[in-house]
Write a protein that holds these residues in place. Structure first.
Motif, mmCIF file in Angstrom:
data_model
loop_
_atom_site.group_PDB
_atom_site.id
_atom_site.type_symbol
_atom_site.label_atom_id
_atom_site.label_comp_id
_atom_site.label_asym_id
_atom_site.label_seq_id
_atom_site.Cartn_x
_atom_site.Cartn_y
_atom_site.Cartn_z
ATOM 1 N N CYS A 1 -11.083 -11.523 6.412
ATOM 2 C CA CYS A 1 -11.617 -11.243 5.116
ATOM 3 C C CYS A 1 -13.131 -10.727 5.103
ATOM 4 C CB CYS A 1 -11.697 -12.462 4.133
ATOM 5 S SG CYS A 1 -10.413 -12.492 2.950
ATOM 6 N N ARG B 1 -5.730 -2.889 12.702
ATOM 7 C CA ARG B 1 -4.729 -3.305 11.799
ATOM 8 C C ARG B 1 -4.793 -4.767 12.173
ATOM 9 N NH1 ARG B 1 0.462 0.009 10.296
ATOM 10 N NH2 ARG B 1 -1.189 0.915 9.158
ATOM 11 N N ASP C 1 -10.775 -0.783 4.575
ATOM 12 C CA ASP C 1 -12.067 0.282 4.249
ATOM 13 C C ASP C 1 -11.462 1.524 3.914
ATOM 14 O OD1 ASP C 1 -15.185 0.315 5.700
ATOM 15 O OD2 ASP C 1 -14.102 2.001 4.191
ATOM 16 N N TRP D 1 -3.768 -8.802 12.109
ATOM 17 C CA TRP D 1 -2.673 -9.779 11.696
ATOM 18 C C TRP D 1 -3.163 -10.895 11.523
ATOM 19 C CZ3 TRP D 1 2.491 -8.162 9.912
ATOM 20 C CH2 TRP D 1 2.557 -6.843 10.011
ATOM 21 N N LEU E 1 2.550 -14.872 7.508
ATOM 22 C CA LEU E 1 1.603 -14.009 7.997
ATOM 23 C C LEU E 1 1.056 -13.007 7.171
ATOM 24 C CD1 LEU E 1 2.917 -11.723 11.120
ATOM 25 C CD2 LEU E 1 4.336 -12.743 9.352
ATOM 26 N N ASP E 2 -0.015 -12.492 7.374
ATOM 27 C CA ASP E 2 -0.705 -11.555 6.457
ATOM 28 C C ASP E 2 -1.288 -10.326 7.368
ATOM 29 O OD1 ASP E 2 -1.639 -10.141 4.197
ATOM 30 O OD2 ASP E 2 -2.980 -11.742 3.446
ATOM 31 N N CYS E 3 -1.489 -9.294 6.476
ATOM 32 C CA CYS E 3 -2.141 -8.279 7.367
ATOM 33 C C CYS E 3 -3.251 -7.360 6.592
ATOM 34 C CB CYS E 3 -0.913 -7.290 8.003
ATOM 35 S SG CYS E 3 -1.343 -5.784 8.815
ATOM 36 N N LYS E 4 -4.272 -6.909 7.310
ATOM 37 C CA LYS E 4 -5.298 -6.163 6.626
ATOM 38 C C LYS E 4 -5.809 -5.362 7.628
ATOM 39 C CE LYS E 4 -7.060 -9.498 3.090
ATOM 40 N NZ LYS E 4 -8.092 -9.729 2.337
ATOM 41 N N GLN E 5 -6.533 -4.313 7.152
ATOM 42 C CA GLN E 5 -6.978 -3.182 7.995
ATOM 43 C C GLN E 5 -8.309 -2.558 7.639
ATOM 44 O OE1 GLN E 5 -4.213 -0.004 7.862
ATOM 45 N NE2 GLN E 5 -4.959 1.086 6.173
ATOM 46 N N ARG E 6 -9.030 -2.105 8.702
ATOM 47 C CA ARG E 6 -10.248 -1.618 8.554
ATOM 48 C C ARG E 6 -10.224 -0.421 9.506
ATOM 49 N NH1 ARG E 6 -16.119 -4.347 9.068
ATOM 50 N NH2 ARG E 6 -17.291 -2.323 9.636
ATOM 51 N N VAL E 7 -10.987 0.615 8.909
ATOM 52 C CA VAL E 7 -11.257 1.744 10.171
ATOM 53 C C VAL E 7 -12.556 1.524 10.509
ATOM 54 C CG1 VAL E 7 -11.338 4.180 10.209
ATOM 55 C CG2 VAL E 7 -9.791 3.335 8.452
ATOM 56 N N ILE E 8 -12.749 1.692 11.849
ATOM 57 C CA ILE E 8 -13.937 1.720 12.312
ATOM 58 C C ILE E 8 -14.372 2.781 13.361
ATOM 59 C CG2 ILE E 8 -14.065 -0.917 12.423
ATOM 60 C CD1 ILE E 8 -13.672 -0.647 15.641
ATOM 61 N N MET F 1 -7.778 -3.046 -0.187
ATOM 62 C CA MET F 1 -7.752 -3.965 1.137
ATOM 63 C C MET F 1 -8.430 -2.691 2.190
ATOM 64 S SD MET F 1 -4.035 -3.249 1.272
ATOM 65 C CE MET F 1 -4.211 -3.223 -0.310
#
Lengths: 214, 599
Positions: A32, A66, A3, A68, A49-56, A1
């Motif tokens: 997504c 992060r 980046d 949600w 609920l769900d949680c994903k993350q990406r570094v920008i 999940m």
């Protein structure tokens, strides 16, 4: 999940972003698309609920977003509202092919005002703008509504990947601005406090009185 | 940032074949959003053939269902260890849910209401097959223009809209619901009919996300009408999911709190780890419980879980949840951030949910019904206590600011003022200790002050409806709410004096010890204290009649102590040999069975 290309230790900040909006407007899909760079035609209903993350990359610093994902049905609002706490950014989403989702935006704004922290940065997004043939909400209407509530407005499409990254980039920049401003204000007040503290220290009796009323 | 642009649009065209449970197996380079596991570690049709004897036993069980006695439960459980034969599942579920009796007793006619729903659909300009975009649009038009459709008997248009939206998102890789082809079209339509009919059957619940998975599962196994009645039974019966889908989702929240408590009990390390990372059980328990674990990837496991849930009801849901925690514990402990923990819990990996791993863990996990009830009572009580305390605090601060005397006293330190948040009992004991201290140091004014406090505390305690300490030597005044205080039990307790739980004795001893200590000190000579002693005597004199406070938390720990659970393995074998019946407590009142010998 997310980046994971950047090493974790180089992350300068983590921002909590919430995606809200009616059921079926494409919240899970947006996350997504943004976090995994993928688009699926068939999703499952999100429950809870769900949680994903990406570094920008934000002006040279690595910021971890992060995101949600929340369930859209009104009934789940009692569950999801407790997670509004500590949210720095909120992406409020509607479906441009579905007028009902747009009409509910005011309700969502109301609940945000009630539950979210006061200096949350909110962005209004009209999703599915690739389906312009079935458009039910004009861009102008979206803009107007956003203006009325003092929000920023985007039209995006996850399927054709239009404006998705921009929305997140924008919200991250805004959060950063708010944080910087707050930090400055805090510094100013902090220096003020230290000054008054110092001046109070010199006068013994009055210091006590001041402290007590605190 | 480099970006790989994957657009998986044509999922239907990439299907290789369907597995034995009807889930699509995709081509190798295609990755669906929620992939299912097709490597079934246990599947009835391939790996395991039921012996003729077993099949015969199943047949006998199912045909004689109505005449079965109490023993069938154990028999059923024994049979279920080997899995339920595929073709018996429909009958088994119907029998367990009692859908036929529900249908017979209900005035709701499936056919007539279906006609009514179809009429409404026509009015709205959609059909049950119209799950595509234009149907939704027609609906939004309908929502915009006329509200008169909301008159009696009609399903709320919002529910219909939500159902239509979710049809495409329910088991999107299952044969029955995938794509827009012939069988899927029919499958989705029947799913729509079941859900919308339920919304008509029970308008107060209507439709809630998560229900579509349950109805979808039932439709995979039985006819539409049977599925509807089974669905209604599953949603409405107290034993199953009653209250899970109501307007405020209250029961699921309560159950998440119970699950949290259970986790704290059984996996203290894990629950601390999870808590430290800011993960609340409510986050992952909601999809598990509301979809009845249909989001687990291995379908053979899901079916086995459903069999168990339908036999034992809600308790099994907790059991499965705890079993998952047990299997996943080491992985979760190795994971150290919320962002990794939560997806791990929401999308449990195949290794965790495989039949061979998870089912034995479920069988090993034991939870009794009363445990859940009593934990609920504890949670309720804690909530009330918190509310009361915050109210008291508010009241007290108001008072403090208004009355100059108290403010003056607050200036002296808190020694003579009892702690606010302790129980009355601790206040009392504290009082004695502090009185002694002050008495020894010779502070007479402070002493009188604290005595006044004590009197107030005592009267407050006497008048309070919740009696922590119950009076002894007066069996008539004993509350009727507690079965523990029944005369028969009291006799039992008297005879079993030695078997009284050590924790109880310890509690009482410590309390008495405190008191005797305080009365043995010079303070006792004070006439005022002596008078108070007289007052206190009737509430604190030891007697043979054991008493347990009616507080839910105390009752819970009491019950826990006297119940052999896997937690207390030392108790297990002697108790099992002594009694066959498991304790059945009805919460919040206490019903104690004869106490077991603990050695």
């Amino acid at each position: 999940m997310g980046d994971n290309r950047q090493p974790l230790d180089s992350i300068d900040a983590t921002y909590k972003i919430l995606i809200l909006g009616d059921s079926g407007v494409g919240k899970t899909c947006t996350i997504c698309r943004f976090c995994d760079q993928k688009f699926h035609e068939c999703y499952v209903t999100s429950i809870g609920l769900d949680c994903k993350q990406r570094v920008i990359d934000l002006d040279g610093s690595n910021v971890r977003l992060r995101v949600w994902d929340t369930a859209g049905q009104e009934r789940f609002r009692t569950l999801t509202q407790s997670y509004y706490r500590g949210a720095m950014g909120i992406i409020l989403m509607y479906d441009i092919t579905n007028l009902v989702t747009f009409n509910h935006i005011t309700k969502w704004i109301e609940s945000i005002e009630n539950m979210a922290p006061p200096d949350t940065c909110t962005v209004l997004v009209g999703n599915k703008c690739d389906k312009y043939l079935c458009r039910a909400v004009d861009e102008e209407r979206g803009k107007k509504l956003a203006e009325n509530f003092g929000l920023d407005f985007f039209e995006a499409s996850c399927k054709s990947n239009i404006n998705v990254d921009q929305v997140f980039q924008h919200i991250a920049t805004k959060i950063k601005d708010i944080k910087d401003k707050r930090a400055k204000r805090f510094q100013r007040t902090a220096s003020n406090v230290s000054l008054t503290h110092w001046s109070m220290e010199s006068g013994s009796h009055e210091t006590k009185v001041f402290k007590c009323s605190c | 940032m480099p970006k790989e642009d994957k657009v998986n649009v044509d999922a239907e065209g990439r299907v290789q074949c369907f597995d034995e449970f009807g889930f699509a197996i995709f081509e190798k380079d295609f990755e669906p959003e929620n992939p299912r596991c097709h490597d079934y570690s246990y599947s009835i049709s391939i790996n395991h053939e039921h012996s003729a004897k077993e099949v015969g036993a199943w047949k006998r069980l199912l045909t004689n269902w109505d005449t079965l006695d109490q023993r069938f439960h154990t028999k059923l459980q024994r049979l279920m260890r080997n899995g339920v034969p595929k073709h018996f599942r429909c009958t088994l579920w119907k029998n367990l849910l009692g859908s036929e009796s529900l249908e017979k007793s209900s005035h709701f006619s499936y056919k007539a209401n279906l006609v009514a729903i179809r009429e409404q659909m026509v009015d709205l300009g959609i059909s049950e097959y119209g799950a595509e975009g234009n149907a939704l649009q027609a609906l939004s038009e309908a929502l915009k223009t006329n509200n008169e459709l909301k008159h009696s008997g009609h399903v709320d248009v919002n529910h219909i809209r939500q159902i239509l939206l979710d049809l495409d998102r329910t088991y999107p890789t299952h044969n029955l619901y995938m794509g827009n082809g012939g069988p899927a079209r029919e499958g989705k339509a029947s799913l729509f009919r079941v859900l919308s009919l339920y919304a008509r059957y029970n308008p107060t619940i209507g439709y809630c996300q998560g229900m579509s998975y349950i109805a979808g599962m039932l439709l995979m196994h039985m006819e539409e009408k049977d599925a509807f009645w089974c669905f209604a039974a599953l949603i409405e019966r107290q034993k199953y999911l009653q209250g899970y889908f109501d307007d405020k989702l209250s029961r699921i929240q309560r159950h998440a709190a119970v699950f949290e408590k259970l986790m704290k009990q059984r996996f203290p390390q894990l629950s601390e780890h999870i808590e430290n990372h800011g993960l609340q059980p409510l986050m992952f328990v909601t999809p598990w419980f509301m979809c009845l674990f249909t989001n687990l990837t291995c379908w053979d496991t899901v079916l086995a879980i459903w069999d168990l849930i339908l036999v034992d009801g809600v308790t099994t849901i907790f059991q499965v949840g705890l079993a998952i925690m047990k299997v996943a514990e080491s992985r979760l402990l190795a994971t150290d951030s919320l962002i990794k923990l939560l997806p791990q819990m929401l999308h449990l990996s195949n290794e965790i949910v495989q039949y061979d791993t998870l089912l034995p863990a479920i069988w090993e996990t034991h939870i009794e019904k009363w445990e859940i009830h009593s934990l609920q009572a504890v949670i309720q009580e804690e909530k009330q206590l918190k509310e009361r305390q915050s109210m008291k605090r508010r009241h007290k601060t108001d008072q403090e600011y208004s009355s100059p005397v108290v403010a003056k006293r607050a200036k002296h330190n808190s020694e003579s003022v009892p702690t606010r948040n302790g129980s009355v009992l601790s206040k009392l004991t504290n009082m004695f200790v502090s009185t002694n201290e002050t008495a020894e140091t010779g502070g007479s004014t402070d002493q009188s002050k604290s005595l006044a406090h004590m009197r107030v505390a005592y009267h407050r305690h006497r008048n309070s409806p919740r009696k922590n300490i119950t009076r002894r030597r007066s069996p008539r005044s004993l509350g009727a709410g507690s079965a523990l205080r029944s005369p028969g039990l009291a006799k039992q307790l008297e005879s079993n004096r030695k078997n009284v739980s050590p924790c109880e004795v310890a509690n009482e001893n410590s309390f008495q010890g405190d008191l005797s200590f305080s009365f043995a000190t010079p303070v006792r000579r004070s006439p005022r204290i002596a008078r108070l002693h007289g007052l206190l005597r009737d509430i604190n004199t030891p007697s043979e009649k054991r008493l347990v406070s009616s507080k839910a938390s105390v009752q819970h720990s009491f019950k826990m102590f006297h119940t052999p659970t896997p937690l207390r393995k030392s108790q297990r074998s002697p108790v099992q040999s002594n009694s066959t019946a498991s304790p059945s407590f009805a919460s919040p009142e206490l019903e104690l069975r004869p106490m077991q010998k603990l050695q």
